[in-house]
Motif scaffolding. Sequence first.
Motif, PDB file in Angstrom:
ATOM      1  N   ASN A  34       0.595 -12.420  -9.188  1.00 31.45           N
ATOM      2  CA  ASN A  34       0.230 -10.961  -8.809  1.00 31.45           C
ATOM      3  C   ASN A  34      -0.768 -10.536 -10.097  1.00 31.45           C
ATOM      4  OD1 ASN A  34       1.706 -10.748  -6.446  1.00 31.45           O
ATOM      5  ND2 ASN A  34       3.515  -9.812  -7.694  1.00 31.45           N
ATOM      6  N   ARG A  38      -4.479  -9.263  -9.380  1.00 35.71           N
ATOM      7  CA  ARG A  38      -5.096  -8.201  -9.813  1.00 35.71           C
ATOM      8  C   ARG A  38      -6.399  -8.305 -10.716  1.00 35.71           C
ATOM      9  NH1 ARG A  38       0.380  -6.440 -11.024  1.00 35.71           N
ATOM     10  NH2 ARG A  38      -0.009  -6.630 -13.106  1.00 35.71           N
ATOM     11  N   ASN A  69      -6.915  -2.653   0.627  1.00 34.27           N
ATOM     12  CA  ASN A  69      -5.966  -1.442   0.766  1.00 34.27           C
ATOM     13  C   ASN A  69      -5.199  -1.816   2.117  1.00 34.27           C
ATOM     14  OD1 ASN A  69      -7.058  -0.029  -1.403  1.00 34.27           O
ATOM     15  ND2 ASN A  69      -8.440   1.047  -0.098  1.00 34.27           N
ATOM     16  N   LYS A  71      -3.876  -4.849   2.834  1.00 36.89           N
ATOM     17  CA  LYS A  71      -2.873  -5.764   2.369  1.00 36.89           C
ATOM     18  C   LYS A  71      -1.824  -5.014   1.549  1.00 36.89           C
ATOM     19  CE  LYS A  71      -3.007  -9.557  -0.573  1.00 36.89           C
ATOM     20  NZ  LYS A  71      -3.668 -10.497  -1.660  1.00 36.89           N
ATOM     21  N   ASN A  72      -2.487  -4.195   0.623  1.00 34.55           N
ATOM     22  CA  ASN A  72      -1.446  -3.587  -0.404  1.00 34.55           C
ATOM     23  C   ASN A  72      -0.806  -2.248   0.410  1.00 34.55           C
ATOM     24  OD1 ASN A  72      -2.290  -5.169  -2.188  1.00 34.55           O
ATOM     25  ND2 ASN A  72      -3.860  -4.011  -3.026  1.00 34.55           N
ATOM     26  N   ASN A  88      -2.395   0.512  -7.034  1.00 32.98           N
ATOM     27  CA  ASN A  88      -3.353  -0.536  -6.676  1.00 32.98           C
ATOM     28  C   ASN A  88      -4.310  -0.034  -5.305  1.00 32.98           C
ATOM     29  OD1 ASN A  88      -1.382  -0.475  -4.670  1.00 32.98           O
ATOM     30  ND2 ASN A  88      -0.740  -2.695  -4.694  1.00 32.98           N
ATOM     31  N   SER A  89      -4.194   1.346  -5.114  1.00 32.52           N
ATOM     32  CA  SER A  89      -5.194   1.834  -4.069  1.00 32.52           C
ATOM     33  C   SER A  89      -6.714   1.709  -4.734  1.00 32.52           C
ATOM     34  CB  SER A  89      -4.753   3.006  -3.655  1.00 32.52           C
ATOM     35  OG  SER A  89      -4.847   3.830  -4.865  1.00 32.52           O
ATOM     36  N   ASN A 140      -5.360  -1.327 -12.826  1.00 31.36           N
ATOM     37  CA  ASN A 140      -6.291  -1.861 -11.691  1.00 31.36           C
ATOM     38  C   ASN A 140      -7.396  -1.021 -11.452  1.00 31.36           C
ATOM     39  OD1 ASN A 140      -4.218  -3.863 -11.315  1.00 31.36           O
ATOM     40  ND2 ASN A 140      -3.260  -2.764  -9.762  1.00 31.36           N
TER      41      ASN A 140
END
Length: 151
Positions: A34, A38, A69, A71-72, A88-89, A140
């Motif tokens: 991860n 990132r 976005n 995927k997250n 993580n947006s 991020n």
Amino acid sequence: MKVYYMKNKILLILIIFIAILAIITYIIYNYRINLQERQKINNEYITYSKAQMLGTELVSIMNRTQDINTKNGIQKDDDGLYIDNGENSIKVYLKLKYEDDYSTLEIEKILNAGTENFIKNYSTASFKCTEITYHEKTGNVKSLTFTETDD
């Protein structure tokens, strides 16, 4: 009988130790994967800040951001705009020339309306990334602002 009991106890302790070790290894492995993902995304967006680009390239960035976005699992509000989740947006804003000033627009509005009109009107327009912000919690990329230029 005592020897058999001792062997079972040692075997049980060994199995528990191996299971704990496997779980810890799995957690560390996922964390590293991860982290690499990132960093890859951050590095990709940082390269955008160093380049002048055409509107057609910007459409690729819009689509890539939407994919990330999605995927997250980033939620959207009632207007179809991504909601900042603090981790993580990614938001992308466009500052488009409008008469003597700039009008700021979220990419979701362009994507929701279809990119055909944007490509038709801005495919050869020049854009430059003028601002990048980061999430405080994770580091991020949080948002990017692309400004239409005269170049």
